[in-house]
Design an enzyme around this catalytic site. Structure first.
Site, PDB file in Angstrom:
ATOM      1  N   ASP A  57       0.840  -1.201   0.000  1.00  0.00           N
ATOM      2  CA  ASP A  57       0.000   0.000   0.000  1.00  0.00           C
ATOM      3  C   ASP A  57       0.875   1.251   0.000  1.00  0.00           C
ATOM      4  O   ASP A  57       2.104   1.152   0.075  1.00  0.00           O
ATOM      5  CB  ASP A  57      -0.974  -0.011   1.193  1.00  0.00           C
ATOM      6  CG  ASP A  57      -0.294  -0.317   2.523  1.00  0.00           C
ATOM      7  OD1 ASP A  57       0.956  -0.330   2.581  1.00  0.00           O
ATOM      8  OD2 ASP A  57      -1.001  -0.548   3.509  1.00  0.00           O
ATOM      9  N   ASN A 124      -7.540  -1.820  13.887  1.00  0.00           N
ATOM     10  CA  ASN A 124      -8.976  -1.879  13.572  1.00  0.00           C
ATOM     11  C   ASN A 124      -9.304  -3.044  12.622  1.00  0.00           C
ATOM     12  O   ASN A 124     -10.399  -3.105  12.079  1.00  0.00           O
ATOM     13  CB  ASN A 124      -9.431  -0.554  12.930  1.00  0.00           C
ATOM     14  CG  ASN A 124      -8.717  -0.267  11.607  1.00  0.00           C
ATOM     15  OD1 ASN A 124      -7.878  -1.048  11.160  1.00  0.00           O
ATOM     16  ND2 ASN A 124      -9.054   0.850  10.982  1.00  0.00           N
ATOM     17  N   HIS A 126      -7.712  -3.672   9.792  1.00  0.00           N
ATOM     18  CA  HIS A 126      -7.418  -3.454   8.363  1.00  0.00           C
ATOM     19  C   HIS A 126      -6.241  -4.321   7.916  1.00  0.00           C
ATOM     20  O   HIS A 126      -5.362  -4.675   8.702  1.00  0.00           O
ATOM     21  CB  HIS A 126      -7.224  -1.974   8.019  1.00  0.00           C
ATOM     22  CG  HIS A 126      -5.978  -1.331   8.505  1.00  0.00           C
ATOM     23  ND1 HIS A 126      -5.827   0.037   8.589  1.00  0.00           N
ATOM     24  CD2 HIS A 126      -4.794  -1.829   8.932  1.00  0.00           C
ATOM     25  CE1 HIS A 126      -4.625   0.333   9.024  1.00  0.00           C
ATOM     26  NE2 HIS A 126      -3.978  -0.770   9.249  1.00  0.00           N
ATOM     27  N   GLU A 131      -9.699  -0.804   4.855  1.00  0.00           N
ATOM     28  CA  GLU A 131     -10.226  -0.398   6.158  1.00  0.00           C
ATOM     29  C   GLU A 131     -11.572  -1.082   6.414  1.00  0.00           C
ATOM     30  O   GLU A 131     -12.172  -1.657   5.500  1.00  0.00           O
ATOM     31  CB  GLU A 131     -10.400   1.133   6.172  1.00  0.00           C
ATOM     32  CG  GLU A 131      -9.116   1.926   5.948  1.00  0.00           C
ATOM     33  CD  GLU A 131      -8.219   2.022   7.183  1.00  0.00           C
ATOM     34  OE1 GLU A 131      -8.376   1.218   8.118  1.00  0.00           O
ATOM     35  OE2 GLU A 131      -7.348   2.915   7.196  1.00  0.00           O
TER      36      GLU A 131
HETATM   37  P1  PGA Z   1       1.875  -1.695  12.618  1.00  0.00           P
HETATM   38  O1  PGA Z   1       0.698  -1.463  11.618  1.00  0.00           O
HETATM   39  O2  PGA Z   1       2.641  -2.879  12.124  1.00  0.00           O
HETATM   40  O3  PGA Z   1       2.683  -0.439  12.538  1.00  0.00           O
HETATM   41  O4  PGA Z   1       1.266  -1.947  13.966  1.00  0.00           O
HETATM   42  C1  PGA Z   1      -0.059  -2.543  11.178  1.00  0.00           C
HETATM   43  C2  PGA Z   1      -1.133  -2.021  10.293  1.00  0.00           C
HETATM   44  O5  PGA Z   1      -1.731  -0.993  10.632  1.00  0.00           O
HETATM   45  O6  PGA Z   1      -1.395  -2.641   9.271  1.00  0.00           O
END
Ligand code: PGA
Length: 227
Positions: A57, A124, A126, A131
Site C-alpha cells: 500500500d 482496527n 485493516h 479499512e
Molecule cells: P503496525 O501497523 O505494524 O505499525 O502496527 C499494522 C497495520 O496498521 O497494518
C-alpha cells in the site's frame, strides 16, 4: 505462537529458507512497526537479488516523506540487503490518474500472481489499507483512511498528513498462494482474537483471512495472549 524474543528470528529464518528454495519468489510486503524486526533479521539471512516485491500500500503523502511506505521499506529492509531485489514495485500516489494507476498495479500483479504475501494487522482489523467496510472482493483502489490510521501516521515519521491512500485490494490479497499474518504485542491481542474468532464481516476485514487458503498466523506470545 512464538516467545516474543524468538518471533522475528524464527519468521525470518523460515522466510530466508523460502527464498533459498525459490529465489524468484513474487512477494507482497507490508510496512510499519510489526515487520521491521523481521526485515532486520531477514536482511542478514535472505537473498532477494532475484525476487520481486510488490509494496502492499501507499499513503497519499509527498515523495520522500518518511512516513511513506516506500520510504519505510527502504529504510527497514532494502538499505540492509547485500543486493537489492530484482524488481520492486509500488503504487504511485502522485500519478495523474489514480484509477489508471490502480489498474496498472492490479495487472502487474495478475501477470504472475502473488506467491507469498506478508501482512500486518491493523488495530482496527485493516489489511493494507483495506479499512473496515471493505468487502472481500475489493480491487486495488484509492481509499479513504480510517481516522485512527490517519492520526497514527506520525508514528511512522510522517512529516505531512493525509486522509487517503492506495492499497492492493482484499480480492487480490486473498488469492495469494500463501499469506503470512504478522502480529506482535499485547495491544494486538484483542483484534487478533476478533480476527480468528469473531464474526467474518467487512467490519473486521482481517476476518476474511479465514476464507483464504494457506494462511499462517505468526503471532508472538503477547499478541496471542487472548487465544
Ligand atoms: P503496525 O501497523 O505494524 O505499525 O502496527 C499494522 C497495520 O496498521 O497494518
Amino acid at each position: 505462537m512464538l516467545p516474543d524474543t524468538r518471533w522475528a528470528p524464527e519468521v525470518a529464518e523460515e522466510w530466508a529458507q523460502r527464498l533459498n528454495a525459490d529465489p524468484e519468489l513474487r512477494m507482497c510486503l507490508p510496512t510499519g512497526r510489526t515487520p521491521a524486526p523481521v526485515y532486520r533479521e531477514v536482511s542478514k539471512r535472505g537473498d532477494f537479488s532475484q525476487a520481486t516485491i510488490f509494496l502492499l500500500d501507499e499513503f497519499g503523502l509527498d515523495v520522500g516523506d518518511q512516513g511513506r511506505c516506500d520510504e519505510m521499506l527502504r529504510r527497514d529492509l532494502i538499505a540492509h540487503l547485500a543486493e537489492p531485489p530484482a524488481r520492486l514495485h509500488g503504487l504511485d500516489p502522485q500519478a495523474d490518474d489514480l484509477r489508471a494507476e490502480c489498474s496498472r498495479y492490479e495487472m502487474l500483479i495478475a501477470a504472475g500472481g502473488l506467491e507469498l504475501t506478508l501482512l500486518g494487522l491493523g488495530a482496527n482489523g485493516h489489511l493494507g489499507l483495506n479499512e473496515p467496510g471493505s468487502d472481500p472482493g475489493s480491487p486495488t483502489r484509492v481509499v479513504e483512511l480510517a481516522d485512527t490510521t490517519a492520526e497514527g501516521l506520525d508514528r511512522y515519521g510522517a512529516e505531512g498528513t493525509t486522509d487517503w491512500g492506495l492499497t492492493i485490494g482484499l480480492g487480490r490479497l486473498l488469492q495469494s498462494d500463501e499469506i503470512w499474518l504478522l502480529v506482535t504485542g499485547e495491544h494486538k491481542a484483542g483484534i487478533l482474537e476478533q480476527t480468528l474468532k469473531g464474526p467474518v464481516s467487512p467490519e473486521v476485514p482481517s476476518s476474511f483471512l479465514r476464507s483464504a487458503e494457506n494462511v499462517v498466523v505468526w503471532a508472538d506470545e503477547s499478541a496471542a495472549s487472548r487465544l
